[in-house]
Scaffold this motif. Structure first.
Motif, PDB file in Angstrom:
ATOM      1  N   HIS A 112      48.564  41.017  35.179  1.00 55.45           N
ATOM      2  CA  HIS A 112      48.977  39.632  35.917  1.00 55.45           C
ATOM      3  C   HIS A 112      48.258  39.658  38.239  1.00 55.45           C
ATOM      4  N   HIS A 113      47.647  40.794  38.183  1.00 59.04           N
ATOM      5  CA  HIS A 113      47.094  40.631  39.567  1.00 59.04           C
ATOM      6  C   HIS A 113      45.436  41.231  39.174  1.00 59.04           C
ATOM      7  N   LEU A 114      44.928  40.476  40.225  1.00 61.76           N
ATOM      8  CA  LEU A 114      43.253  40.843  40.459  1.00 61.76           C
ATOM      9  C   LEU A 114      42.661  40.918  41.350  1.00 61.76           C
ATOM     10  N   VAL A 115      41.723  41.975  42.235  1.00 60.86           N
ATOM     11  CA  VAL A 115      40.992  41.626  43.484  1.00 60.86           C
ATOM     12  C   VAL A 115      39.433  42.079  42.241  1.00 60.86           C
ATOM     13  N   ARG A 116      38.678  41.004  43.241  1.00 63.71           N
ATOM     14  CA  ARG A 116      37.333  41.187  42.403  1.00 63.71           C
ATOM     15  C   ARG A 116      36.155  41.026  43.482  1.00 63.71           C
ATOM     16  N   ARG A 117      35.596  41.911  43.421  1.00 63.20           N
ATOM     17  CA  ARG A 117      34.248  41.448  44.356  1.00 63.20           C
ATOM     18  C   ARG A 117      33.305  41.299  43.330  1.00 63.20           C
ATOM     19  N   PHE A 118      32.317  40.431  44.000  1.00 63.11           N
ATOM     20  CA  PHE A 118      31.200  39.825  43.360  1.00 63.11           C
ATOM     21  C   PHE A 118      30.260  40.636  42.703  1.00 63.11           C
ATOM     22  N   HIS A 119      30.099  41.477  44.116  1.00 59.09           N
ATOM     23  CA  HIS A 119      28.581  42.489  43.490  1.00 59.09           C
ATOM     24  C   HIS A 119      29.085  43.752  43.867  1.00 59.09           C
ATOM     25  N   SER A 120      28.906  45.014  43.963  1.00 61.39           N
ATOM     26  CA  SER A 120      29.133  45.878  44.625  1.00 61.39           C
ATOM     27  C   SER A 120      28.986  46.309  45.338  1.00 61.39           C
ATOM     28  N   ASP A 121      27.452  45.647  45.958  1.00 63.86           N
ATOM     29  CA  ASP A 121      26.916  46.421  46.631  1.00 63.86           C
ATOM     30  C   ASP A 121      27.431  45.257  48.956  1.00 63.86           C
ATOM     31  N   HIS A 122      28.186  44.245  48.093  1.00 64.43           N
ATOM     32  CA  HIS A 122      28.786  43.232  48.910  1.00 64.43           C
ATOM     33  C   HIS A 122      30.457  42.990  48.522  1.00 64.43           C
ATOM     34  N   PHE A 123      31.150  42.815  50.089  1.00 58.59           N
ATOM     35  CA  PHE A 123      32.425  42.454  50.332  1.00 58.59           C
ATOM     36  C   PHE A 123      32.775  41.221  49.752  1.00 58.59           C
ATOM     37  N   ARG A 124      31.909  40.166  49.760  1.00 64.04           N
ATOM     38  CA  ARG A 124      32.735  38.863  49.207  1.00 64.04           C
ATOM     39  C   ARG A 124      33.994  38.461  47.245  1.00 64.04           C
ATOM     40  N   GLY A 125      34.412  38.382  47.393  1.00 63.83           N
ATOM     41  CA  GLY A 125      35.577  38.239  46.428  1.00 63.83           C
ATOM     42  C   GLY A 125      36.682  37.548  46.714  1.00 63.83           C
ATOM     43  N   GLU A 126      37.484  37.689  45.483  1.00 63.91           N
ATOM     44  CA  GLU A 126      39.212  37.061  45.911  1.00 63.91           C
ATOM     45  C   GLU A 126      39.873  37.799  45.501  1.00 63.91           C
ATOM     46  N   ALA A 127      41.306  37.663  45.882  1.00 65.11           N
ATOM     47  CA  ALA A 127      42.202  38.012  45.151  1.00 65.11           C
ATOM     48  C   ALA A 127      43.646  37.274  44.951  1.00 65.11           C
ATOM     49  N   ILE A 128      43.960  37.898  43.207  1.00 60.98           N
ATOM     50  CA  ILE A 128      44.567  36.053  43.109  1.00 60.98           C
ATOM     51  C   ILE A 128      45.781  37.073  42.190  1.00 60.98           C
ATOM     52  N   PHE A 129      46.848  36.837  43.286  1.00 61.06           N
ATOM     53  CA  PHE A 129      48.807  37.927  42.396  1.00 61.06           C
ATOM     54  C   PHE A 129      49.343  36.624  41.794  1.00 61.06           C
ATOM     55  N   GLN A 130      50.213  37.391  40.816  1.00 55.84           N
ATOM     56  CA  GLN A 130      50.722  36.441  39.774  1.00 55.84           C
ATOM     57  C   GLN A 130      50.362  35.577  39.081  1.00 55.84           C
ATOM     58  N   SER A 131      49.198  35.990  38.188  1.00 54.47           N
ATOM     59  CA  SER A 131      48.299  34.977  37.839  1.00 54.47           C
ATOM     60  C   SER A 131      47.986  35.600  36.302  1.00 54.47           C
ATOM     61  N   PRO A 132      48.555  35.780  34.808  1.00 53.25           N
ATOM     62  CA  PRO A 132      48.468  36.422  33.150  1.00 53.25           C
ATOM     63  C   PRO A 132      47.052  35.914  33.638  1.00 53.25           C
TER      64      PRO A 132
END
Length: 160
Positions: A112-132
């Motif tokens: 249901h929860h996702l935290v992702r970085r678009f590239h492992s060399d950078h910290f830019r990314g997004e988090a989504i909670f309670q969204s299967p």
């Protein structure tokens, strides 16, 4: 159907850590993580140690996939103790050569929860909670990655 869930964006190390901690603290049943080496995840920090131990103490299952274990072995002694203490609930795998080109990084909690970085060399990314529905494609991707792995870090291998 999921209600519209806002995406939390981040572009700093502190932002990534805050969202990762939020995912760890919300998860109860499963954590599926992929990163080339988990070097920036701070899995051995005091805070993440406490969150992971609470998760595992209540029967949660943790699966990690990496291209290599050297950074975890060198930089995360608390995580190695978790691996020893909860070896029946933690599984660490290494990717096969055929998928070593993958460079993103993500954590899926309870499907249901996702935290992702678009590239492992950078910290830019997004988090989504309670969204299967938002995590479904990443869950399928993780399962595909998992199918291309072999056993990795284990308590006995590290001498614990």
């Amino acid at each position: 159907m999921d209600r519209q869930i806002p995406r939390e964006v981040f572009d700093t190390r502190a932002g990534f850590q805050a969202q990762l901690e939020a995912c760890l603290s919300r998860s109860r049943v499963s954590l599926a993580m992929f990163d080339p080496d988990f070097g920036w995840w701070e899995l051995g920090s005091t805070g993440n140690d406490a969150l992971l131990r609470a998760f595992l103490r209540h029967g949660g299952r943790l699966q990690l996939v990496a291209h290599g274990n050297a950074r975890l072995e060198r930089d995360a002694p608390r995580f190695l103790r978790i691996l020893h203490d909860y070896s029946h609930l933690v599984e660490c795998r290494l990717t096969n050569a055929s998928i070593r080109h993958l460079t993103d990084s993500f954590c899926i909690g309870d499907e249901h929860h996702l935290v992702r970085r678009f590239h492992s060399d950078h910290f830019r990314g997004e988090a989504i909670f309670q969204s299967p529905s938002s995590t479904q494609s990443y869950l399928e991707r993780y399962q595909s990655i998992w199918a291309e792995t072999r056993p990795g870090l284990q308590a006995g291998v590290t001498g614990l």
